[in-house]
Design a protein around this motif. Structure first.
Motif, PDB file in Angstrom:
ATOM      1  N   THR A   1      15.734 -24.608  77.540  1.00  0.00           N
ATOM      2  CA  THR A   1      15.102 -25.597  76.671  1.00  0.00           C
ATOM      3  C   THR A   1      15.322 -25.184  75.217  1.00  0.00           C
ATOM      4  OG1 THR A   1      12.995 -24.413  76.796  1.00  0.00           O
ATOM      5  CG2 THR A   1      13.298 -26.242  78.324  1.00  0.00           C
ATOM      6  N   TYR A   2      15.513 -26.189  74.362  1.00  0.00           N
ATOM      7  CA  TYR A   2      15.772 -25.947  72.950  1.00  0.00           C
ATOM      8  C   TYR A   2      15.078 -27.001  72.112  1.00  0.00           C
ATOM      9  CZ  TYR A   2      19.593 -23.401  75.111  1.00  0.00           C
ATOM     10  OH  TYR A   2      20.327 -22.564  75.896  1.00  0.00           O
ATOM     11  N   LYS A   3      14.558 -26.591  70.961  1.00  0.00           N
ATOM     12  CA  LYS A   3      14.047 -27.557  70.005  1.00  0.00           C
ATOM     13  C   LYS A   3      15.241 -28.295  69.400  1.00  0.00           C
ATOM     14  CE  LYS A   3       9.694 -25.495  68.630  1.00  0.00           C
ATOM     15  NZ  LYS A   3       8.866 -25.066  67.488  1.00  0.00           N
TER      16      LYS A   3
ATOM     17  N   CYS B   1      14.194 -38.747  67.410  1.00  0.00           N
ATOM     18  CA  CYS B   1      13.905 -37.351  67.738  1.00  0.00           C
ATOM     19  C   CYS B   1      13.577 -36.603  66.456  1.00  0.00           C
ATOM     20  CB  CYS B   1      15.106 -36.687  68.411  1.00  0.00           C
ATOM     21  SG  CYS B   1      15.575 -37.429  69.970  1.00  0.00           S
ATOM     22  N   ASN B   2      12.593 -35.729  66.527  1.00  0.00           N
ATOM     23  CA  ASN B   2      12.233 -34.863  65.407  1.00  0.00           C
ATOM     24  C   ASN B   2      12.696 -33.443  65.703  1.00  0.00           C
ATOM     25  OD1 ASN B   2      10.791 -36.906  63.969  1.00  0.00           O
ATOM     26  ND2 ASN B   2       9.194 -36.718  65.513  1.00  0.00           N
ATOM     27  N   ASP B   3      12.826 -32.634  64.663  1.00  0.00           N
ATOM     28  CA  ASP B   3      13.296 -31.267  64.844  1.00  0.00           C
ATOM     29  C   ASP B   3      12.408 -30.448  65.779  1.00  0.00           C
ATOM     30  OD1 ASP B   3      15.495 -31.721  63.278  1.00  0.00           O
ATOM     31  OD2 ASP B   3      14.751 -30.633  61.529  1.00  0.00           O
ATOM     32  N   GLY B   4      11.138 -30.794  65.886  1.00  0.00           N
ATOM     33  CA  GLY B   4      10.223 -30.058  66.760  1.00  0.00           C
ATOM     34  C   GLY B   4      10.232 -30.529  68.204  1.00  0.00           C
ATOM     35  N   ASP B   5      10.900 -31.654  68.506  1.00  0.00           N
ATOM     36  CA  ASP B   5      10.993 -32.124  69.884  1.00  0.00           C
ATOM     37  C   ASP B   5      11.842 -31.156  70.695  1.00  0.00           C
ATOM     38  OD1 ASP B   5       9.497 -34.320  69.156  1.00  0.00           O
ATOM     39  OD2 ASP B   5      11.221 -35.642  68.920  1.00  0.00           O
ATOM     40  N   VAL B   6      11.674 -31.162  72.001  1.00  0.00           N
ATOM     41  CA  VAL B   6      12.326 -30.176  72.863  1.00  0.00           C
ATOM     42  C   VAL B   6      13.240 -30.870  73.869  1.00  0.00           C
ATOM     43  CG1 VAL B   6      11.926 -28.320  74.540  1.00  0.00           C
ATOM     44  CG2 VAL B   6      10.351 -28.625  72.624  1.00  0.00           C
TER      45      VAL B   6
ATOM     46  N   GLY C   1      15.775 -29.142  66.400  1.00  0.00           N
ATOM     47  CA  GLY C   1      16.218 -28.490  65.164  1.00  0.00           C
ATOM     48  C   GLY C   1      17.197 -27.357  65.434  1.00  0.00           C
ATOM     49  N   LYS C   2      16.895 -26.526  66.431  1.00  0.00           N
ATOM     50  CA  LYS C   2      17.792 -25.411  66.770  1.00  0.00           C
ATOM     51  C   LYS C   2      19.105 -25.940  67.342  1.00  0.00           C
ATOM     52  CE  LYS C   2      18.304 -21.225  69.421  1.00  0.00           C
ATOM     53  NZ  LYS C   2      17.676 -20.132  70.103  1.00  0.00           N
TER      54      LYS C   2
END
Length: 128
Positions: free
Chosen positions: A22-24, A10-15, A26-27
């Motif tokens: 829904t959240y990225k 998973c990358n920080d920009g994935d949701v 990273g968040k």
């Protein structure tokens, strides 16, 4: 993880989608990191104590950010090593179902590789 689930990167920009929210990634990771606060550390220490693990440390124990002073004796080592123990939690996503196979313009099937190294092997083989 059991039950035939497979972890994926998973990358920080994935949701992530939790139904109505829904959240990225990273968040989500940042919120978890922020949640690692003294109240959670107190709760962790209390639960460890109930499980018979007593950590003799100042009231300001810091499991999540700075770590706690301790020593370790590893197999094969001749002496103890001083350091810190720190708790780190990772966010992993496990695929429940396999993706439907996709075909490209040559009508050959594209499937997820069995090993992350398969892609590298294929690329090296194509260059030679």
């Amino acid at each position: 993880m059991e039950d035939g689930f497979k972890p994926i990167e998973c990358n920080d920009g994935d949701v992530l989608d939790f139904g109505e929210n829904t959240y990225k990634i990273g968040k989500f990771k940042q919120a978890i990191d922020t949640s690692f606060n003294p109240t959670l550390e107190d709760t962790l220490n209390e639960e460890l104590s109930r499980q018979g693990v007593e950590i003799k440390e100042s009231p300001n124990v810091n499991w999540f950010h700075e770590g706690i002073d301790c020593e370790i004796l590893t197999l094969g080592s001749q002496s103890w090593k001083k350091g810190k123990v720190k708790i780190k939690i990772s966010v992993e996503f496990y695929v429940e179902e396999e993706d439907v196979q996709i075909t490209n313009s040559n009508n050959s099937e594209i499937t997820e590789p069995d090993s992350p190294l398969d892609d590298l092997r294929r690329m090296i083989h194509e260059k030679n």
